[in-house]
Design a protein around this motif. Structure first.
Motif, short mmCIF file in Angstrom:
data_model
loop_
_atom_site.label_atom_id
_atom_site.label_comp_id
_atom_site.label_asym_id
_atom_site.label_seq_id
_atom_site.Cartn_x
_atom_site.Cartn_y
_atom_site.Cartn_z
N UNK A 131 0.85 -1.19 0.00
CA UNK A 131 0.00 0.00 0.00
C UNK A 131 0.88 1.24 0.00
N UNK A 132 0.34 2.34 -0.51
CA UNK A 132 1.02 3.63 -0.41
C UNK A 132 -0.04 4.73 -0.46
N UNK A 133 -0.32 5.33 0.70
CA UNK A 133 -1.32 6.38 0.82
C UNK A 133 -0.61 7.70 1.15
N UNK A 138 2.83 11.34 4.48
CA UNK A 138 3.16 12.63 5.08
C UNK A 138 3.50 12.48 6.57
N UNK A 139 2.87 11.51 7.23
CA UNK A 139 3.16 11.26 8.64
C UNK A 139 4.50 10.55 8.82
N UNK A 140 4.84 9.71 7.85
CA UNK A 140 6.06 8.92 7.93
C UNK A 140 7.29 9.71 7.49
N UNK A 146 15.20 10.66 8.55
CA UNK A 146 16.22 10.15 9.48
C UNK A 146 16.83 8.87 8.94
N UNK A 147 15.98 7.97 8.45
CA UNK A 147 16.47 6.71 7.87
C UNK A 147 17.36 6.97 6.67
N UNK A 148 16.98 7.91 5.85
CA UNK A 148 17.79 8.26 4.67
C UNK A 148 19.17 8.74 5.08
N UNK A 149 19.22 9.58 6.11
CA UNK A 149 20.51 10.03 6.63
C UNK A 149 21.36 8.87 7.11
N UNK A 253 6.83 2.40 3.02
CA UNK A 253 6.83 3.87 2.93
C UNK A 253 8.25 4.43 3.01
N UNK A 254 9.04 3.90 3.93
CA UNK A 254 10.41 4.39 4.09
C UNK A 254 11.22 4.26 2.80
N UNK A 255 11.13 3.09 2.19
CA UNK A 255 11.91 2.85 0.97
C UNK A 255 11.45 3.72 -0.18
N UNK A 256 10.14 3.83 -0.35
CA UNK A 256 9.60 4.63 -1.46
C UNK A 256 9.95 6.11 -1.29
N UNK A 257 9.76 6.63 -0.09
CA UNK A 257 10.02 8.06 0.14
C UNK A 257 11.51 8.37 0.06
N UNK A 258 12.35 7.45 0.57
CA UNK A 258 13.80 7.70 0.55
C UNK A 258 14.34 7.84 -0.87
N UNK A 259 13.72 7.12 -1.82
CA UNK A 259 14.13 7.25 -3.23
C UNK A 259 13.96 8.70 -3.69
N UNK A 260 12.83 9.29 -3.29
CA UNK A 260 12.58 10.69 -3.64
C UNK A 260 13.47 11.66 -2.91
#
Length: 367
Positions: A131-133, A138-140, A146-149, A253-260
């Protein structure tokens, strides 16, 4: 890091009666005690089913299974570090941000495939549906930053230090955890755990001072990596309710957002301006290493889960300590990393102190 469901908190509270009355007197709706009791019974049955599943996972596994999952963890964890070092040093591909970005893409593809297979493959049944909402994303987002860093500084650190020193360079995670726990959570750490942190810090100082191929950039990136690892362990607890307390859903969510998040860093750092001149981009062997490393970046989470499922958190802690020793020895064997006596003492203090701290925290949580 399990989070209680809102419904469970309601059941544990004192609910005497719930009434819902509409404005239309002819259509009054009353939720009486019988309906409430039925709801409670359904919740209790669900809770019992969850407990049964947990107990089923805790059943004793065969010696062969235990050896397999521990071996799998060793292989994935050490291979991931070695593959990234090969890319950065042996291939001399000096684009750590691009490496991290590409590997996150491979991890995301792996997540999508595995979550799609979770219903039909029993061993992957613990994975949620994909899923990806946008509202959840936005909450994650702050936690993903932080994870990306953490991921970025991990690879930057590995670019500048030897694999044998990698454990020492990133060893202050527990020290930062102690400090952040006190500042953010207002929680004090026990005396023994604090002493273990001091041992790790002493090992860090001795190991750094005795490192033959010392690098200030490697040390700085290692410290930043350690800080972000410690910060993530605290921040993730606050965002878990947004994903129903499911860490695997959070990883989507972490993996998808970190790509961006990483892509703009590639542009700002200047990597994008010269990377297309690299002949390695046309090498099949290079892309093979990159893709396998990306796959292992996700499999490391699976391996830790499988190890804890078939053994225990304590065994996972001990396994991690032994893995650090094996990784250091293999680095000396394969890369011929020189280790001074002072450096060796520092490495032993870091590994020993980390093991002491983990054991101490484990037994404190059991009380």
């Amino acid at each position: 890091m399990n989070v209680q469901d809102d419904k469970e908190r309601l059941l544990n509270g004192s609910i005497d009666e719930i009434e819902i009355i509409t404005d239309n007197n002819e259509n009054d709706i009353v939720i009486n005690d019988d309906i409430l009791k039925n709801s409670q019974l359904r919740e209790q049955e669900q809770h019992q089913q969850i407990q049964q599943q947990i107990q089923q996972q805790k059943k004793e596994s065969s010696l062969g299974t235990i050896a397999s999952v521990i071996g799998f963890y060793f292989f994935i964890s050490i291979s991931l570090v070695f593959l990234n070092k090969i890319l950065l040093s042996d291939f001399k591909f000096e684009y750590p941000l691009f490496i991290t970005w590409y590997q996150q893409i491979i991890s995301f593809i792996s997540i999508y495939i595995m979550t799609s297979m979770s219903k039909s493959v029993p061993v992957l049944s613990f994975l949620p549906e994909f899923e990806f909402k946008s509202a959840t994303a936005s909450k994650v987002l702050p936690v993903t930053a932080v994870l990306t860093g953490m991921v970025v500084f991990n690879n930057l650190c590995l670019e500048y230090v030897e694999v044998s020193f990698y454990q020492v360079a990133r060893s202050l995670t527990i020290c930062f955890s102690l400090i952040l726990t006190y500042i953010v959570l207002k929680s004090k750490t026990s005396y023994r755990a604090t002493m273990a942190c001091l041992v790790v810090f002493l090992g860090f100082v001795l190991g750094s001072a005795g490192e033959v191929n010392f690098s200030w950039l490697g040390i700085i990136f290692g410290l930043l990596s350690s800080f972000f690892v410690a910060l993530y362990s605290i921040a993730v607890k606050r965002v878990l309710p947004a994903v129903d307390g499911n860490e695997w859903r959070l990883s989507i969510y972490n993996t998808a957002i970190s790509i961006g998040l990483i892509f703009p860093l590639i542009l700002v750092s200047g990597e994008a301006s010269t990377i297309f001149n690299e002949p390695l981009l046309y090498s099949g062997a290079f892309w093979f290493y990159m893709t396998v490393a990306g796959l292992m970046g996700y499999l490391i989470s699976i391996s830790v889960f499988m190890q804890i499922k078939h053994t225990s958190p304590l065994t996972n802690t001990i396994s991690g300590t032994v893995k650090a020793c094996v990784q250091t020895i293999l680095a000396v064997v394969f890369w011929g990393n020189p280790i001074s006596t002072q450096n060796a003492i520092g490495i032993l203090l870091v590994i020993g102190g980390s093991f002491w701290y983990s054991m101490q925290r484990f037994f404190e949580m059991k009380k």
